[in-house]
Motif scaffolding. Structure first.
Motif, PDB file in Angstrom:
ATOM      1  N   ALA A 140       0.841  -1.199   0.000  1.00  0.00           N
ATOM      2  CA  ALA A 140       0.000   0.000   0.000  1.00  0.00           C
ATOM      3  C   ALA A 140       0.869   1.240   0.000  1.00  0.00           C
ATOM      4  O   ALA A 140       2.023   1.213   0.430  1.00  0.00           O
ATOM      5  CB  ALA A 140      -0.920  -0.002   1.219  1.00  0.00           C
ATOM      6  N   ALA A 141       0.302   2.319  -0.498  1.00  0.00           N
ATOM      7  CA  ALA A 141       0.960   3.628  -0.451  1.00  0.00           C
ATOM      8  C   ALA A 141      -0.119   4.678  -0.245  1.00  0.00           C
ATOM      9  O   ALA A 141      -1.228   4.561  -0.770  1.00  0.00           O
ATOM     10  CB  ALA A 141       1.729   3.886  -1.748  1.00  0.00           C
ATOM     11  N   LEU A 142       0.207   5.700   0.534  1.00  0.00           N
ATOM     12  CA  LEU A 142      -0.732   6.784   0.801  1.00  0.00           C
ATOM     13  C   LEU A 142      -0.181   8.088   0.250  1.00  0.00           C
ATOM     14  O   LEU A 142       0.982   8.422   0.470  1.00  0.00           O
ATOM     15  CB  LEU A 142      -0.968   6.915   2.308  1.00  0.00           C
ATOM     16  N   THR A 143      -1.017   8.809  -0.497  1.00  0.00           N
ATOM     17  CA  THR A 143      -0.635  10.112  -1.045  1.00  0.00           C
ATOM     18  C   THR A 143      -1.801  11.078  -0.852  1.00  0.00           C
ATOM     19  O   THR A 143      -2.912  10.659  -0.508  1.00  0.00           O
ATOM     20  CB  THR A 143      -0.324  10.028  -2.552  1.00  0.00           C
ATOM     21  N   ASN A 144      -1.561  12.347  -1.096  1.00  0.00           N
ATOM     22  CA  ASN A 144      -2.670  13.297  -1.159  1.00  0.00           C
ATOM     23  C   ASN A 144      -3.534  12.964  -2.369  1.00  0.00           C
ATOM     24  O   ASN A 144      -3.040  12.459  -3.387  1.00  0.00           O
ATOM     25  CB  ASN A 144      -2.146  14.725  -1.255  1.00  0.00           C
ATOM     26  N   ALA A 145      -4.816  13.253  -2.263  1.00  0.00           N
ATOM     27  CA  ALA A 145      -5.762  12.840  -3.296  1.00  0.00           C
ATOM     28  C   ALA A 145      -5.504  13.493  -4.652  1.00  0.00           C
ATOM     29  O   ALA A 145      -5.925  12.968  -5.679  1.00  0.00           O
ATOM     30  CB  ALA A 145      -7.191  13.124  -2.842  1.00  0.00           C
ATOM     31  N   VAL A 146      -4.802  14.627  -4.669  1.00  0.00           N
ATOM     32  CA  VAL A 146      -4.564  15.317  -5.942  1.00  0.00           C
ATOM     33  C   VAL A 146      -3.556  14.578  -6.815  1.00  0.00           C
ATOM     34  O   VAL A 146      -3.497  14.809  -8.024  1.00  0.00           O
ATOM     35  CB  VAL A 146      -4.067  16.760  -5.712  1.00  0.00           C
ATOM     36  N   GLU A 147      -2.760  13.705  -6.230  1.00  0.00           N
ATOM     37  CA  GLU A 147      -1.732  13.010  -7.008  1.00  0.00           C
ATOM     38  C   GLU A 147      -2.362  11.965  -7.911  1.00  0.00           C
ATOM     39  O   GLU A 147      -3.283  11.251  -7.516  1.00  0.00           O
ATOM     40  CB  GLU A 147      -0.705  12.373  -6.076  1.00  0.00           C
ATOM     41  N   HIS A 148      -1.819  11.872  -9.129  1.00  0.00           N
ATOM     42  CA  HIS A 148      -2.374  10.957 -10.118  1.00  0.00           C
ATOM     43  C   HIS A 148      -1.979   9.515  -9.809  1.00  0.00           C
ATOM     44  O   HIS A 148      -0.912   9.238  -9.269  1.00  0.00           O
ATOM     45  CB  HIS A 148      -1.879  11.333 -11.525  1.00  0.00           C
ATOM     46  N   ASP A 149      -2.865   8.584 -10.184  1.00  0.00           N
ATOM     47  CA  ASP A 149      -2.638   7.172  -9.892  1.00  0.00           C
ATOM     48  C   ASP A 149      -1.367   6.624 -10.520  1.00  0.00           C
ATOM     49  O   ASP A 149      -0.617   5.881  -9.885  1.00  0.00           O
ATOM     50  CB  ASP A 149      -3.827   6.334 -10.382  1.00  0.00           C
ATOM     51  N   HIS A 150      -1.126   6.971 -11.795  1.00  0.00           N
ATOM     52  CA  HIS A 150      -0.045   6.288 -12.512  1.00  0.00           C
ATOM     53  C   HIS A 150       1.330   6.563 -11.913  1.00  0.00           C
ATOM     54  O   HIS A 150       2.285   5.819 -12.159  1.00  0.00           O
ATOM     55  CB  HIS A 150      -0.063   6.611 -14.014  1.00  0.00           C
ATOM     56  N   GLY A 151       1.432   7.601 -11.096  1.00  0.00           N
ATOM     57  CA  GLY A 151       2.710   7.873 -10.440  1.00  0.00           C
ATOM     58  C   GLY A 151       3.105   6.818  -9.425  1.00  0.00           C
ATOM     59  O   GLY A 151       4.276   6.722  -9.040  1.00  0.00           O
ATOM     60  N   GLN A 152       2.127   6.000  -8.968  1.00  0.00           N
ATOM     61  CA  GLN A 152       2.395   4.965  -7.972  1.00  0.00           C
ATOM     62  C   GLN A 152       2.575   3.580  -8.599  1.00  0.00           C
ATOM     63  O   GLN A 152       2.893   2.619  -7.898  1.00  0.00           O
ATOM     64  CB  GLN A 152       1.240   4.899  -6.964  1.00  0.00           C
ATOM     65  N   LEU A 153       2.385   3.477  -9.910  1.00  0.00           N
ATOM     66  CA  LEU A 153       2.419   2.166 -10.561  1.00  0.00           C
ATOM     67  C   LEU A 153       3.779   1.500 -10.419  1.00  0.00           C
ATOM     68  O   LEU A 153       3.877   0.302 -10.135  1.00  0.00           O
ATOM     69  CB  LEU A 153       2.046   2.309 -12.039  1.00  0.00           C
ATOM     70  N   GLU A 154       4.838   2.275 -10.579  1.00  0.00           N
ATOM     71  CA  GLU A 154       6.190   1.713 -10.492  1.00  0.00           C
ATOM     72  C   GLU A 154       6.460   1.116  -9.117  1.00  0.00           C
ATOM     73  O   GLU A 154       7.109   0.080  -8.988  1.00  0.00           O
ATOM     74  CB  GLU A 154       7.222   2.796 -10.803  1.00  0.00           C
ATOM     75  N   LEU A 155       5.938   1.751  -8.073  1.00  0.00           N
ATOM     76  CA  LEU A 155       6.121   1.258  -6.709  1.00  0.00           C
ATOM     77  C   LEU A 155       5.405  -0.065  -6.475  1.00  0.00           C
ATOM     78  O   LEU A 155       5.891  -0.931  -5.745  1.00  0.00           O
ATOM     79  CB  LEU A 155       5.596   2.309  -5.720  1.00  0.00           C
ATOM     80  N   LEU A 156       4.239  -0.240  -7.115  1.00  0.00           N
ATOM     81  CA  LEU A 156       3.393  -1.401  -6.848  1.00  0.00           C
ATOM     82  C   LEU A 156       3.650  -2.574  -7.792  1.00  0.00           C
ATOM     83  O   LEU A 156       3.033  -3.633  -7.643  1.00  0.00           O
ATOM     84  CB  LEU A 156       1.923  -0.985  -6.925  1.00  0.00           C
ATOM     85  N   VAL A 157       4.523  -2.400  -8.757  1.00  0.00           N
ATOM     86  CA  VAL A 157       4.860  -3.472  -9.704  1.00  0.00           C
ATOM     87  C   VAL A 157       6.307  -3.898  -9.459  1.00  0.00           C
ATOM     88  O   VAL A 157       7.231  -3.146  -9.757  1.00  0.00           O
ATOM     89  CB  VAL A 157       4.670  -3.002 -11.166  1.00  0.00           C
ATOM     90  N   ASP A 158       6.491  -5.097  -8.893  1.00  0.00           N
ATOM     91  CA  ASP A 158       7.849  -5.523  -8.542  1.00  0.00           C
ATOM     92  C   ASP A 158       8.083  -7.021  -8.680  1.00  0.00           C
ATOM     93  O   ASP A 158       9.099  -7.543  -8.233  1.00  0.00           O
ATOM     94  CB  ASP A 158       8.179  -5.084  -7.104  1.00  0.00           C
ATOM     95  N   ASP A 159       7.142  -7.754  -9.277  1.00  0.00           N
ATOM     96  CA  ASP A 159       7.255  -9.210  -9.363  1.00  0.00           C
ATOM     97  C   ASP A 159       6.952  -9.654 -10.791  1.00  0.00           C
ATOM     98  O   ASP A 159       5.826  -9.523 -11.272  1.00  0.00           O
ATOM     99  CB  ASP A 159       6.277  -9.849  -8.371  1.00  0.00           C
ATOM    100  N   LYS A 160       7.955 -10.201 -11.478  1.00  0.00           N
ATOM    101  CA  LYS A 160       7.795 -10.590 -12.881  1.00  0.00           C
ATOM    102  C   LYS A 160       7.010 -11.883 -13.067  1.00  0.00           C
ATOM    103  O   LYS A 160       6.640 -12.225 -14.185  1.00  0.00           O
ATOM    104  CB  LYS A 160       9.170 -10.731 -13.542  1.00  0.00           C
ATOM    105  N   GLU A 161       6.765 -12.602 -11.970  1.00  0.00           N
ATOM    106  CA  GLU A 161       6.044 -13.863 -12.077  1.00  0.00           C
ATOM    107  C   GLU A 161       4.562 -13.701 -11.767  1.00  0.00           C
ATOM    108  O   GLU A 161       3.875 -14.671 -11.480  1.00  0.00           O
ATOM    109  CB  GLU A 161       6.682 -14.902 -11.153  1.00  0.00           C
ATOM    110  N   CYS A 162       4.076 -12.478 -11.811  1.00  0.00           N
ATOM    111  CA  CYS A 162       2.665 -12.187 -11.539  1.00  0.00           C
ATOM    112  C   CYS A 162       1.996 -11.585 -12.765  1.00  0.00           C
ATOM    113  O   CYS A 162       2.652 -11.177 -13.710  1.00  0.00           O
ATOM    114  CB  CYS A 162       2.544 -11.205 -10.376  1.00  0.00           C
ATOM    115  N   MET A 163       0.684 -11.556 -12.717  1.00  0.00           N
ATOM    116  CA  MET A 163      -0.116 -10.841 -13.710  1.00  0.00           C
ATOM    117  C   MET A 163      -0.769  -9.673 -12.998  1.00  0.00           C
ATOM    118  O   MET A 163      -1.440  -9.850 -11.977  1.00  0.00           O
ATOM    119  CB  MET A 163      -1.190 -11.769 -14.296  1.00  0.00           C
ATOM    120  N   TYR A 164      -0.565  -8.465 -13.506  1.00  0.00           N
ATOM    121  CA  TYR A 164      -1.114  -7.266 -12.877  1.00  0.00           C
ATOM    122  C   TYR A 164      -2.366  -6.817 -13.615  1.00  0.00           C
ATOM    123  O   TYR A 164      -2.396  -6.784 -14.852  1.00  0.00           O
ATOM    124  CB  TYR A 164      -0.077  -6.148 -12.872  1.00  0.00           C
TER     125      TYR A 164
END
Length: 374
Positions: free
Chosen positions: A169-193
């Motif tokens: 999980a990550a918490l940001t202010n609501a004004v921040e766009h979603d795609h800015g957090q995608l890199e943080l939440l994608v870290d496993d090559k053996e998964c399907m996102y």
């Protein structure tokens, strides 16, 4: 589940929280220094009890200590609501985040996550939900002209029908766009996102593909598309079209080829899905995207049954701490279900616990597991 004779239901539910881990965090962050009364272990139990019971204010948390049983469990006879508020604002969010991640590791182990991933590709769903705040009390989280808000960005592991749990999980202010957090939440090559169109970013799609990550998402209706090849669908397919495409304009175009699948939702509206997987059928891709509903249900469950509508604190740290406490409560419900092989839903487990938190733990276990406990 461990055999015992003296624990209450609440203490048994709380027991997956590692005391060793908690003591390490207390020492690292010096949480009990200069603290005579409100030690971190007592404070955590009090916060979890309050969250479990959807207690709406620190004043109400303070009043809960009229309970003899809660006094015995926490070791507190009384504590002022102002002290509770100061403590919540002072504790580093990393403490609650680490406790949350430790519970996630236990869920991985109990659900045999690593063994499952050898058989099938794990499905991880990414999405966010905005939690509104009072603008007068939370000016640091200014979102719109009339309100404030924070955004919870979440990665959910979908194990099977009816069972899923957050693992990052990550918490940001609501004004921040979603795609800015995608890199943080994608870290496993053996998964399907799986994620929704709020995370659309052609450059990131290229980067994920180049790095070996697989995903399925949803395209906007006005996306610039160039069809390179159309694939034949089986007669029994519910998919409308299956194509290989280039996406983007001349000025902003993805370098890799992607796959666009058109499907109809339950209301007959056409959805355009995008994926970088070409090795599974179009119908399987459509089913994978439908699994995204699990994270919508998770957010709905949290907002309905946990206290993240009214916040105890005005500070950013205090608000973030309360959100992590809510997710810790959810993880404790998941572990209770796994450790007892319970057929009950998380909501039923929670209701039975709230109904009799101070009864002997074996009675609660018998209720949620549906069988007698020796």
């Amino acid at each position: 589940m461990d055999k015992f004779t003296r624990k209450t239901s609440f203490e048994q539910w709380f027991s997956p929280i590692s005391q060793i881990k908690l003591e390490e965090l207390v020492e690292i962050h010096q949480l009990n220094y200069y603290t005579k009364k409100l030690q971190m272990d007592s404070f955590l139990k009090l916060l979890l009890f309050a969250q479990l019971n959807e207690t709406e204010s620190m004043r109400d948390v303070h009043l809960k200590l009229f309970s003899d049983e809660l006094q015995q469990v926490t070791g507190l006879e009384s504590i002022s609501f102002s002290q509770l508020g100061r403590r919540l604002n002072q504790v580093s969010t990393e403490v609650f985040q680490q406790l949350f991640l430790d519970l996630v590791a236990q869920i991985h182990e109990k659900s045999q996550y690593e063994q499952r991933r050898k058989i099938t590709t794990p499905l991880k769903i990414i999405d966010s939900s905005t939690l509104p705040l009072n603008l007068n009390n939370h000016k640091w989280a200014e979102f719109r002209q009339t309100k404030s808000g924070i955004k919870l960005h979440l990665r959910l592991i979908h194990v099977e029908k009816g069972r899923s749990y957050p693992d990052q999980a990550a918490l940001t202010n609501a004004v921040e766009h979603d795609h800015g957090q995608l890199e943080l939440l994608v870290d496993d090559k053996e998964c399907m996102y799986v994620f929704d169109r709020g995370y659309l970013d052609y450059k990131q799609f290229d980067q994920m593909t180049d790095d070996g990550y697989f995903f399925v998402s949803r395209l906007r209706k006005n996306a610039a598309i160039r069809v390179m090849e159309e694939f034949k669908l089986p007669e029994e397919s519910t998919v409308l079209t299956d194509e290989m495409i280039l996406i983007g304009t001349t000025q902003n175009r993805a370098e890799n080829y992607f796959r666009r699948i058109k499907v109809a939702d339950t209301k007959g509206n056409e959805l355009q899905l995008i994926t970088n997987r070409f090795d599974v059928s179009a119908d399987e891709i459509a089913e994978l995207y439908k699994s995204r509903w699990a994270i919508e249900l998770f957010f709905k469950w949290m907002k309905q049954h946990l206290n993240i509508k009214k916040f105890y604190a005005q500070s950013e740290q205090g608000v973030h701490n309360q959100v992590y406490i809510a997710m810790i409560v959810y993880c404790l419900h998941v572990l209770a279900q796994l450790r007892t092989n319970s057929p009950k839903s998380y909501l039923d487990i929670s209701r039975l616990l709230k109904a009799a938190p101070w009864k002997s733990a074996h009675l609660w276990i018998r209720k949620i597991s549906g069988k007698a406990v020796p």
